[in-house]
Design a protein around this motif. Structure first.
Motif, mmCIF file in Angstrom:
data_model
loop_
_atom_site.group_PDB
_atom_site.id
_atom_site.type_symbol
_atom_site.label_atom_id
_atom_site.label_comp_id
_atom_site.label_asym_id
_atom_site.label_seq_id
_atom_site.Cartn_x
_atom_site.Cartn_y
_atom_site.Cartn_z
ATOM 1 N N PRO A 1 24.858 16.048 -92.605
ATOM 2 C CA PRO A 1 24.683 16.101 -94.051
ATOM 3 C C PRO A 1 25.092 14.817 -94.764
ATOM 4 O O PRO A 1 24.643 14.570 -95.880
ATOM 5 N N TRP B 1 22.765 11.468 -92.663
ATOM 6 C CA TRP B 1 21.329 11.451 -92.926
ATOM 7 C C TRP B 1 20.993 12.022 -94.302
ATOM 8 O O TRP B 1 20.432 11.344 -95.154
ATOM 9 N N GLU B 2 21.382 13.266 -94.534
ATOM 10 C CA GLU B 2 20.925 13.947 -95.746
ATOM 11 C C GLU B 2 21.448 13.284 -97.017
ATOM 12 O O GLU B 2 20.733 13.203 -98.028
ATOM 13 N N ARG C 1 19.389 10.583 -98.279
ATOM 14 C CA ARG C 1 18.025 10.965 -98.621
ATOM 15 C C ARG C 1 17.907 11.779 -99.897
ATOM 16 O O ARG C 1 16.947 11.599 -100.653
ATOM 17 N N ALA C 2 18.904 12.653 -100.167
ATOM 18 C CA ALA C 2 18.612 13.659 -101.186
ATOM 19 C C ALA C 2 19.742 13.996 -102.156
ATOM 20 O O ALA C 2 19.464 14.557 -103.198
ATOM 21 N N TYR C 3 20.987 13.725 -101.851
ATOM 22 C CA TYR C 3 22.067 14.254 -102.688
ATOM 23 C C TYR C 3 22.180 13.541 -104.028
ATOM 24 O O TYR C 3 21.827 12.368 -104.170
ATOM 25 N N TYR D 1 27.398 20.963 -90.314
ATOM 26 C CA TYR D 1 27.979 19.810 -91.007
ATOM 27 C C TYR D 1 28.649 18.850 -90.027
ATOM 28 O O TYR D 1 28.425 17.641 -90.070
ATOM 29 N N TYR E 1 26.102 21.117 -98.072
ATOM 30 C CA TYR E 1 26.693 20.180 -99.023
ATOM 31 C C TYR E 1 27.814 20.817 -99.849
ATOM 32 O O TYR E 1 28.552 20.115 -100.527
ATOM 33 N N SER F 1 19.157 6.286 -88.133
ATOM 34 C CA SER F 1 18.827 6.600 -89.527
ATOM 35 C C SER F 1 17.912 5.535 -90.124
ATOM 36 O O SER F 1 17.021 5.842 -90.924
#
Length: 406
Positions: A151, A154-155, A158-160, A290, A352, A393
């Protein structure tokens, strides 16, 4: 012990010895990498920053379409406010607006803010490693451990949105608490109070980390004796000063909190026991998603150290006070979160939401591996794994910028 067992016992260390001999040049190179510097910056942090910056530039140049959270930020950043989108805290939007004043490109400001926060997060985890008196191997492992938590590695790239500010200031708060324990200066208390408040302004669940820190401070007698009441009042004053206006805004909108019931899937049909069991499984599954890779690498390094005979006994009382504090803070936050899930009847736990609980886990892992394996090999193993995933990544962002995948 049978003859077969005896051969196995002798064979495993011999096999590991041969493997270590063949990979010694890699271990030596990683050690030099961890100790090297680029000007005033440790080389591991420079590499991590390059990874985050490269992925940010790929997103900007390719004009990657913004996701849901980013579109929400683009809609909200037109004005300054004490909160956004119902009851969302304001800090992350404020940071994007400040960056936008410099770059004058809304979507670029969103991506640059994300990259900047992640770079600072890696620096804070490295700083936590040093505050725990770890070697440069250990501090670098604490920073590269970010990539072993999907999370974040990578995540988060990208998105948070709000979660980014929440996780960064939670980590900064824990660094400030270590400074309080070690130095006990008025400035360290003020930093602890202010960073705790900023963690809450990033994401309200930052309160879980604050509660975990209080529990950790009370758990160990030698830690309790280090805190000074008057200076704790300074921390509380800084905390309340930062939060006063946003909390007054939130208090006026408490009737809009009903959407949280839907997010957590509270009040699902079924027996109380079945609902709690589902919630517990969702929570543990979220934790595994996570930090599963980090925990797997941690266990693998520990097992190898045990088989090789290099592992030393581990006792909580033998750990430095700062390490015991951080370990206990993570454990207390974990326990509190599980109690909240079970008590509320929640059956949905998103990864998250666990930032305040697990974001400093890489530093805890690095500290425990340093205690178990004083040669530093275990932490260098973490660095290698984290480095590989950081480069992966970049490959993922290259594919993403070409329109392949999400």
């Amino acid at each position: 012990m049978t003859v077969s067992d005896d051969r196995t016992a002798k064979g495993a260390p011999a096999l590991l010895g041969a493997l270590f001999a063949r990979t010694a040049f890699i271990d030596d190179a990683v050690g030099r990498f961890a100790a090297a510097r680029v000007g005033p910056l440790p080389l591991p942090l420079a590499v991590i920053a390059l990874v985050f910056i490269a992925n940010c530039l790929l997103s900007i140049v390719a004009r990657v379409p913004p996701g849901f959270d980013d579109r929400e930020q683009l809609a909200a950043m037109g004005h300054w406010a004490l909160g956004y989108s119902g009851v969302q805290p304001p800090l992350h939007t404020w940071l994007i607006k400040l960056v936008d004043l410099i770059v004058s490109d809304d979507i670029a400001a969103v991506y640059i803010t994300r990259s900047l926060i992640l770079c600072l997060l890696a620096a804070v985890l490295y700083g936590i490693g040093r505050a725990l008196d770890l070697s440069r191997d250990g501090a670098a492992a604490a920073a590269f451990g970010l990539f072993l938590m999907p999370p974040v590695g990578w995540e988060a790239q990208r998105a948070y949105s709000h979660s980014l500010s929440g996780l960064f200031f939670t980590a900064l708060f824990q660094l400030a608490m270590l400074m309080v324990i070690e130095r006990n200066t008025a400035k360290s208390y003020i930093l602890a109070g202010a960073s705790a408040a900023l963690a809450v302004l990033g994401k309200y669940n930052g309160l879980i980390a604050l509660a975990g820190a209080i529990g950790a401070g009370l758990a160990w007698p030698d830690l309790r004796g280090r805190f000074r009441l008057r200076r704790l009042a300074l921390a509380a004053a800084a905390f309340l000063l930062v939060l006063a206006a946003p909390m007054a805004w939130l208090a006026s909108r408490l009737d809009t909190l009903d959407d949280s019931v839907g997010k957590f899937q509270i009040g699902q049909a079924g027996s109380a026991l079945a609902v709690r069991l589902e919630g517990a499984l969702a929570f543990l599954g979220g934790c595994l998603a996570y930090a599963g890779p980090l925990v797997a690498v941690w266990l693998a390094a520990w097992i190898v150290a045990r088989i090789d005979g290099r592992a030393t006994p581990l006792s909580p009382k033998g750990l430095r006070p700062e390490v015991r504090y951080l370990l206990t803070a993570v454990a207390a936050s974990f326990a509190l979160s599980l109690v909240l899930v079970l008590g509320s009847g929640a059956t949905e736990v998103k990864g998250y939401w666990l930032h305040p609980v697990l974001i400093t886990l890489p530093a805890v892992v690095a500290a425990l591996l340093s205690a178990v394996d004083p040669t530093g090999w275990a932490n260098r193993f973490v660095i290698v794994c984290g480095l590989v995933l950081s480069l992966a990544s970049v490959a993922g962002f290259l594919l993403r910028s070409a329109g392949i995948g999400a």
